[in-house]
Design an enzyme around this catalytic site. Structure first.
Site, PDB file in Angstrom:
ATOM      1  N   HIS A 125      -6.211 -11.341   5.701  1.00 58.84           N
ATOM      2  CA  HIS A 125      -6.141 -11.625   3.712  1.00 58.84           C
ATOM      3  C   HIS A 125      -5.092 -12.159   4.234  1.00 58.84           C
ATOM      4  CE1 HIS A 125      -9.559  -8.342   5.532  1.00 58.84           C
ATOM      5  NE2 HIS A 125      -7.782  -7.082   5.290  1.00 58.84           N
ATOM      6  N   GLU A 167       0.861  -1.092  -0.185  1.00 56.67           N
ATOM      7  CA  GLU A 167      -0.016  -0.031   0.105  1.00 56.67           C
ATOM      8  C   GLU A 167       0.938   1.066  -0.009  1.00 56.67           C
ATOM      9  OE1 GLU A 167      -3.480  -0.921   2.412  1.00 56.67           O
ATOM     10  OE2 GLU A 167      -1.828  -1.424   3.955  1.00 56.67           O
TER      11      GLU A 167
END
Ligand code: BG6
Length: 437
Positions: free
Chosen positions: A226, A202
């Site tokens: 995740h 990210e």
């Protein structure tokens, strides 16, 4: 017309405002027979109008999405005593179902579950479902406690443990790609696969979520859920039967068989200390983690597994890379050819990319790695639904394929606890924001 009552605990939170409400509007748009009656519950002193303005920020309200608000500070005893009255005031006589969405800190799950079971009669006329969101606890022990609290009040069939990565198209398609293409499934093992990487990089920092994030860190925020969920779909064996139980069992087995041998690198982006100064000066929370895992499954023995995630990195991207083994020297030994790779891009684009070695036009003697790309979003200009639309849609339909079992989470927490323990005495390395760390 089908009416659904959606009660969102944490109604004024980020998840509700940015994801759940827009997803419900999109679902109402897609099916004109649906009507959603939403009750947001939060501490902010709104009336219904104020709640609507807060959520919609000037955008038009949807004619089939009613927005209502109940002020309640869940930390206080008796805060949810009027829940039933609030629901009764907005719910039509015969709803098709009720969904209670727990978008709060996990510490409140038990209390909320108790209030729901006390206030809201669960009956056969319409469904009652509870959706719980990560983080499910902060370690195995707290997870077991909160899961037991939910199971104390509701049946397993009513509990939907959500992980929005499972609703992403690429992740949801992993098993279809594997099991409908013998080309891949035949080489889906350690004889052919050198390394599996699951990466979520990210570019953004922690921002306003610093209070939550500093207590969580990259491993609990991303790896525990995740990344391990995505990995389990890559590693799992074909389920024995075509049902959710077998599917979940195969995923759980894949997670249970993972071994961690202490191979880990953690980092913290430069500037994090300034962000955290007011709440936890000198914080050792990791904003980056890269760890290596191995599987005890015979199928994967010898394949290296890498999980990597971080904030403020160079690129915003998420992908799964399957790097195949290099061929021993053959007719083309003189070229140092890279191995074949299958890359399943999760975002920003949802691509399937296969790299092979081939000749470029006009170059008769040279071999070059080239990419074969299938890009469904480019090719069909499909408008893929946002993950939370998928989560809510599947919950309405009662389809549990995209939700997790307690056992899967238990296995993921056992591994996460081991990883966390290994870095307890270690300071993360500081990295410059915006680099490939
Ligand atoms: C959330 C994490 O679960 O997932 C966030 O708490 C992270 O820290 C986010 O940014 C990433 O999700 P996505 O869908 O934007 O890749």
């Amino acid at each position: 017309m089908k009416h659904y009552t959606i009660i969102i605990f944490g109604g004024t939170g980020d998840l509700s405002r940015r994801k759940l409400i827009p997803a419900l509007m999109a679902l109402a748009d897609k099916d004109p027979r649906r009507h959603f009656h939403i009750l947001g519950i939060g501490r902010k002193p709104f009336d219904n109008k104020g709640f609507e303005e807060f959520l919609l920020a000037g955008k038009e309200a949807h004619p089939r999405v009613g927005l209502h608000y109940m002020i309640a500070d869940i930390e206080k005893n008796g805060a949810l005593e009027t829940l039933q009255e609030h629901i009764a005031a907005i719910e039509p006589e015969e709803p098709a179902g009720r969904i209670f969405y727990l978008a709060t800190a996990y510490g409140f799950f038990g209390k909320i579950a108790e209030s729901i079971s006390r206030c809201c009669n669960i009956n056969d006329r319409f469904f009652t479902r509870i959706v719980a969101e990560k983080p499910f606890g902060s370690d195995r022990e707290s997870f077991m406690k909160l899961d037991a609290e939910l199971l104390d009040r509701f049946g397993e069939d009513q509990i939907y443990r959500a992980d929005h990565y499972l609703a992403k198209d690429t992740v949801d398609n992993i098993l279809r790609t594997r099991f409908s293409n013998p080309l891949f499934e035949r080489v889906w093992n350690s004889r052919a696969v050198e390394r599996i990487t699951v990466a979520v990089h990210e570019t953004m920092g922690v921002g306003e979520r610093i209070n939550y994030y500093d207590q969580t860190g990259a491993i609990k925020d991303m790896v525990q859920n995740h990344l391990l969920q995505t990995l389990s779909l890559i590693l799992m064996r074909a389920p024995d039967r075509q049902n959710v139980l077998s599917f979940r069992k195969a995923k759980t087995d894949a997670i249970r068989k993972l071994k961690f041998r202490g191979e880990i690198r953690t980092g913290q982006y430069g500037g994090y200390q300034e962000e955290v100064a007011n709440i936890n000066p000198g914080s050792d929370t990791e904003t980056f983690a890269e760890l290596k895992l191995h599987s005890r499954d015979r199928r994967w023995r010898g394949t290296e597994i890498v999980l990597r995630t971080g904030k403020k990195l160079k690129k915003q991207e998420a992908y799964i890379e399957i790097a195949f083994k290099k061929e021993p020297c053959n007719a083309y030994c003189e070229f140092d050819l890279p191995p074949n790779k299958l890359i399943l891009h999760i975002q920003p684009l949802e691509n399937v990319e296969l790299t092979i070695n081939s000749t470029l036009p006009g170059e008769k003697v040279k071999l070059t790695p080239v990419k074969m790309i299938y890009c469904p979003t480019c090719e069909f200009r499909a408008n893929t639904p946002e993950s939370y639309e998928v989560i809510l849609e599947e919950c309405i339909r009662g389809n549990k394929r995209l939700f997790m079992s307690g056992r899967e989470l238990d296995a993921a927490w056992q591994l996460t606890d081991r990883v966390r323990k290994s870095i307890r005495q270690r300071k993360p390395e500081i990295y410059e924001p915006g680099i490939d760390f």
